[in-house]
Design a protein around this motif. Structure first.
Motif, short mmCIF file in Angstrom:
data_model
loop_
_atom_site.label_atom_id
_atom_site.label_comp_id
_atom_site.label_asym_id
_atom_site.label_seq_id
_atom_site.Cartn_x
_atom_site.Cartn_y
_atom_site.Cartn_z
N GLU A 1 0.81 -1.22 0.00
CA GLU A 1 0.00 0.00 0.00
C GLU A 1 0.85 1.27 0.00
O GLU A 1 0.34 2.35 -0.30
CB GLU A 1 -0.97 -0.01 1.19
CG GLU A 1 -2.20 -0.91 0.98
CD GLU A 1 -1.88 -2.40 1.02
OE1 GLU A 1 -0.77 -2.76 1.48
OE2 GLU A 1 -2.73 -3.20 0.58
N ASN A 2 2.13 1.15 0.34
CA ASN A 2 3.01 2.33 0.30
C ASN A 2 3.51 2.61 -1.11
O ASN A 2 4.16 3.64 -1.34
CB ASN A 2 4.23 2.13 1.21
CG ASN A 2 3.86 2.21 2.67
OD1 ASN A 2 2.76 2.66 3.00
ND2 ASN A 2 4.74 1.75 3.53
N MET B 1 1.59 1.93 -4.15
CA MET B 1 0.58 1.89 -5.20
C MET B 1 0.51 3.25 -5.86
O MET B 1 0.49 4.27 -5.20
CB MET B 1 -0.77 1.52 -4.60
CG MET B 1 -0.79 0.07 -4.16
SD MET B 1 -2.28 -0.36 -3.27
CE MET B 1 -2.05 -2.16 -3.17
N SER C 1 -12.28 -9.87 5.95
CA SER C 1 -13.54 -9.12 6.02
C SER C 1 -14.69 -9.88 5.38
O SER C 1 -14.55 -10.44 4.28
CB SER C 1 -13.40 -7.78 5.28
OG SER C 1 -12.83 -6.81 6.12
N HIS D 1 -8.78 -1.65 -5.16
CA HIS D 1 -7.57 -1.94 -4.39
C HIS D 1 -6.85 -3.17 -4.97
O HIS D 1 -5.62 -3.17 -5.13
CB HIS D 1 -7.98 -2.18 -2.93
CG HIS D 1 -6.84 -2.30 -1.98
ND1 HIS D 1 -7.03 -2.44 -0.63
CD2 HIS D 1 -5.51 -2.32 -2.16
CE1 HIS D 1 -5.86 -2.53 -0.04
NE2 HIS D 1 -4.91 -2.46 -0.94
N TRP E 1 -4.97 -2.24 -8.09
CA TRP E 1 -3.69 -1.58 -7.76
C TRP E 1 -2.66 -2.62 -7.34
O TRP E 1 -1.48 -2.56 -7.71
CB TRP E 1 -3.86 -0.58 -6.63
CG TRP E 1 -4.64 0.65 -6.97
CD1 TRP E 1 -4.80 1.21 -8.21
CD2 TRP E 1 -5.36 1.48 -6.04
NE1 TRP E 1 -5.58 2.33 -8.10
CE2 TRP E 1 -5.94 2.53 -6.80
CE3 TRP E 1 -5.57 1.46 -4.68
CZ2 TRP E 1 -6.70 3.53 -6.22
CZ3 TRP E 1 -6.33 2.45 -4.09
CH2 TRP E 1 -6.89 3.48 -4.86
N GLY F 1 -16.26 0.59 4.32
CA GLY F 1 -15.42 1.47 3.51
C GLY F 1 -14.38 2.26 4.27
O GLY F 1 -13.60 3.00 3.67
N VAL F 2 -14.35 2.11 5.59
CA VAL F 2 -13.36 2.84 6.40
C VAL F 2 -12.16 1.93 6.68
O VAL F 2 -12.34 0.77 7.08
CB VAL F 2 -13.97 3.32 7.73
CG1 VAL F 2 -12.90 3.82 8.69
CG2 VAL F 2 -15.01 4.41 7.47
N TYR F 3 -10.96 2.45 6.45
CA TYR F 3 -9.74 1.69 6.75
C TYR F 3 -9.28 2.01 8.16
O TYR F 3 -9.02 3.17 8.48
CB TYR F 3 -8.65 2.01 5.72
CG TYR F 3 -8.89 1.30 4.42
CD1 TYR F 3 -8.37 0.04 4.18
CD2 TYR F 3 -9.71 1.86 3.46
CE1 TYR F 3 -8.64 -0.63 3.01
CE2 TYR F 3 -9.99 1.19 2.28
CZ TYR F 3 -9.44 -0.06 2.06
OH TYR F 3 -9.71 -0.74 0.90
N GLN G 1 -17.65 -7.74 13.15
CA GLN G 1 -16.76 -6.75 12.54
C GLN G 1 -17.36 -5.35 12.62
O GLN G 1 -16.63 -4.37 12.83
CB GLN G 1 -16.43 -7.17 11.10
CG GLN G 1 -15.56 -8.44 11.11
CD GLN G 1 -15.09 -8.92 9.76
OE1 GLN G 1 -15.74 -8.70 8.75
NE2 GLN G 1 -13.97 -9.63 9.76
N PRO H 1 -9.96 7.43 7.19
CA PRO H 1 -9.47 7.09 5.85
C PRO H 1 -10.41 6.14 5.11
O PRO H 1 -10.91 5.19 5.70
CB PRO H 1 -8.11 6.43 6.10
CG PRO H 1 -8.01 6.17 7.54
CD PRO H 1 -9.03 6.98 8.24
N ARG H 2 -10.63 6.42 3.85
CA ARG H 2 -11.43 5.53 3.00
C ARG H 2 -10.60 5.03 1.84
O ARG H 2 -11.14 4.58 0.82
CB ARG H 2 -12.68 6.27 2.51
CG ARG H 2 -13.62 6.59 3.65
CD ARG H 2 -14.88 7.28 3.25
NE ARG H 2 -15.73 7.43 4.42
CZ ARG H 2 -16.59 6.49 4.85
NH1 ARG H 2 -16.71 5.36 4.19
NH2 ARG H 2 -17.31 6.67 5.94
N ARG I 1 -4.29 3.50 1.11
CA ARG I 1 -2.94 4.09 1.07
C ARG I 1 -2.89 5.25 2.06
O ARG I 1 -3.52 6.29 1.84
CB ARG I 1 -2.64 4.59 -0.36
CG ARG I 1 -2.78 3.49 -1.40
CD ARG I 1 -2.87 4.06 -2.80
NE ARG I 1 -4.06 4.88 -2.98
CZ ARG I 1 -4.37 5.51 -4.11
NH1 ARG I 1 -3.58 5.39 -5.16
NH2 ARG I 1 -5.45 6.24 -4.19
#
Lengths: 276, 232
Positions: free
Chosen positions: A31-32, A34, A63, A71, A74, A98-100, B6, B80-81, B84
């Motif tokens: 992810e750093n 992409m 999940s 994602h 990428w 949708g939230v990381y 979750q 964040p969505r 990255r």
């Protein structure tokens, strides 16, 4: 002799490219890297000198929500661009609605979680057209409704999905201390042919009142107890490449190279002992 | 079952204390709340650190503690969505414009916009650029109609405050900056692999802004304002 690898971290980029020390490979956090820009250009330089391992930290394969297609695109582009020797992700989840959440969050070890992982791993392996390695997590809690021991859970995930395993012996040790689950029992449950990589790393011992919790912060040298586990692991999993992880309070490159040399030394000693 | 777990776990990590009890955490040795707190702390501190990495000048201007307080407020309303972390914080300059604590430093939002422009310039995709050689190869019909698109690394930033001086003070290169020094128009982009930031005068910013808005090049440089080259 199979040499250990280290992480490809920004403070070391210039020095690594200049000195080009003997290393098995460099591990890149997917992810750093992409997208394009300067980082892609520097990574391209590294790829000329070293094999690359792509280590995903955000695909959230644990999940219930399906894998994010953008994602995954990428991720696939990065794999195409770097032609890595290893591709890996985690037995964990990090995305909800949708939230990381920017962490590797724990799963209960249940049939349902196993089915979710296998479905998501299938999707990734189908897109990449190659098997990936899945890493066992370190955890700070357990769920009362878990029904499957960790080693059996990992072995069954690999059997059903065809993925390989990235065995993090520091994570096994952290879990042993945090939950009283014997690390060697988990190792014994794994088919040696499935383990393609071993991680070693440092951890932090946090005192919380009467209790002690080991935190997997990858911010120090590898502990003696983890090197002990590592020596057993290289005997059982002879094909697995080794990576030394160090992600917080990143030290001088020399310190990291010294850890990689230690890993090489332990492996050589164990190979000699078992050859004789 | 896992879907509910979750959902509740994510809520608990983001601060909902009531969700913790629904997770079925084994309390042996350490209670559920303290175990969950390890994840909550990591979530908060790692994303505040990610924001600090993306907004280094803002952090230098206000200090680590104030930055962290603002970062945690931002995280609560705009998590964040994108996987990255380098992409995290697109809304942070606007947040600083609206937050009463941050607004006491009137220029802080613009400083954040400058940091974000730097981030974009560093990370934007590489695309082929248009140069004088391409221009020379075009026939007149195409030249008349030529419109240029800005490279994805480009940001045009207008500030009422002396942003470059403020940045130099934050970096310790200058002793102090007076807000009376006035505003600045900046163009930030990646030039030959390096992030470049230049101040433009009124004519230049007008020209670049019109080009970036899609006005034909010929209309901007020609119009009726120039004579044909003299023959020698």
């Amino acid at each position: 002799m199979m040499l250990a690898g280290i992480g490809w971290r920004a403070p070391h980029h210039a020095e690594l490219l200049e000195r080009r020390p003997a290393l098995g490979f460099l591990e890149v956090h997917a992810e750093n890297h992409m997208g394009g820009g300067r980082r892609a250009a520097v990574l391209e330089q590294a790829r000329r000198d070293y094999p690359i391992s792509i280590h995903g930290v955000g695909l959230s394969l644990g999940s219930v929500e399906p894998v994010d297609g953008v994602h995954l695109d990428w991720f696939a582009q990065l794999v195409d661009a770097t032609d890595p020797v290893l591709v890996s992700e985690h037995v964990a989840w990090c995305r909800q609605d949708g939230v990381y959440l920017n962490d590797l969050l724990p799963l209960p070890y249940t049939e349902e979680a196993l089915a979710v992982l296998v479905r998501n791993i299938d999707r990734v392996q189908g897109r990449l057209k190659r098997p990936i390695l899945m890493e066992n997590p370190s955890t700070y809690l357990e769920f009362t409704h878990s029904t499957i021991p960790e080693g059996a859970f990992l072995a069954e995930m690999a059997r059903r999905s065809g993925c390989g395993l990235l065995l993090d012996v520091n994570n096994l040790y952290v879990n042993q201390r945090n939950h009283g689950r014997p690390a060697r029992a988990a190792m014994a449950a794994l088919d040696p042919a499935t383990v393609g990589e071993i991680h070693v790393a440092g951890h932090h011992v946090a005192a919380l009142g009467d209790a002690t919790l080991l935190i997997d912060d990858h911010g120090s040298t590898v502990s003696d107890a983890v090197w002990d586990l590592y020596r057993d692991a290289v005997v059982r999993f002879t094909q697995a490449k080794t990576l030394v992880e160090w992600d917080s309070r990143i030290p001088a490159l020399e310190v990291l190279l010294n850890e990689a040399a230690k890993a090489d030394g332990h492996r050589a000693a164990m190979e000699l002992r078992h050859a004789g | 079952m896992l879907a509910e777990l979750q959902r509740d776990f994510a809520r608990a990590v983001r601060g909902d204390a009531l969700a913790v009890a629904r997770l079925g955490i084994d309390p042996t040795g350490l209670n559920a709340e303290r175990r969950l707190a390890v994840y909550r702390n990591h979530h908060r501190l790692s994303l505040a650190a990610a924001l600090a990495a993306n907004f280094p000048t803002v952090e230098k201007v206000i200090g680590e503690a104030a930055f962290q307080a603002l970062a945690l407020s931002f995280l609560a309303i705009d998590p964040p969505r994108d996987p990255r972390v380098a992409e995290y914080g697109r809304g942070f300059p606007a947040f600083l414009e609206s937050d009463p604590r941050a607004r006491r430093l009137v220029y802080l939002g613009d400083v954040a916009s400058l940091d974000w422009a730097h981030n974009i310039a560093e990370r934007a995709d590489d695309l082929p650029t248009f140069g004088a050689a391409h221009l020379a190869q075009m026939d007149s019909a195409h030249l008349e109609a030529l419109r240029l698109r800005p490279h994805p690394s480009l940001t045009l930033l207008r500030s009422l405050y002396p942003l470059l001086k403020i940045r130099d003070v934050a970096a310790g290169r200058e002793e102090g900056a007076s807000l009376d020094a006035g505003g600045v128009d900046l163009m930030i982009w990646r030039k030959a692999g390096a992030v470049t930031c230049v101040a433009l005068d009124a004519a230049a910013i007008g020209f670049v802004t019109a080009l970036a808005a899609g006005r034909p090049l010929a209309e901007l440089v020609l119009g009726d304002a120039f004579l044909a080259p003299q023959s020698f």
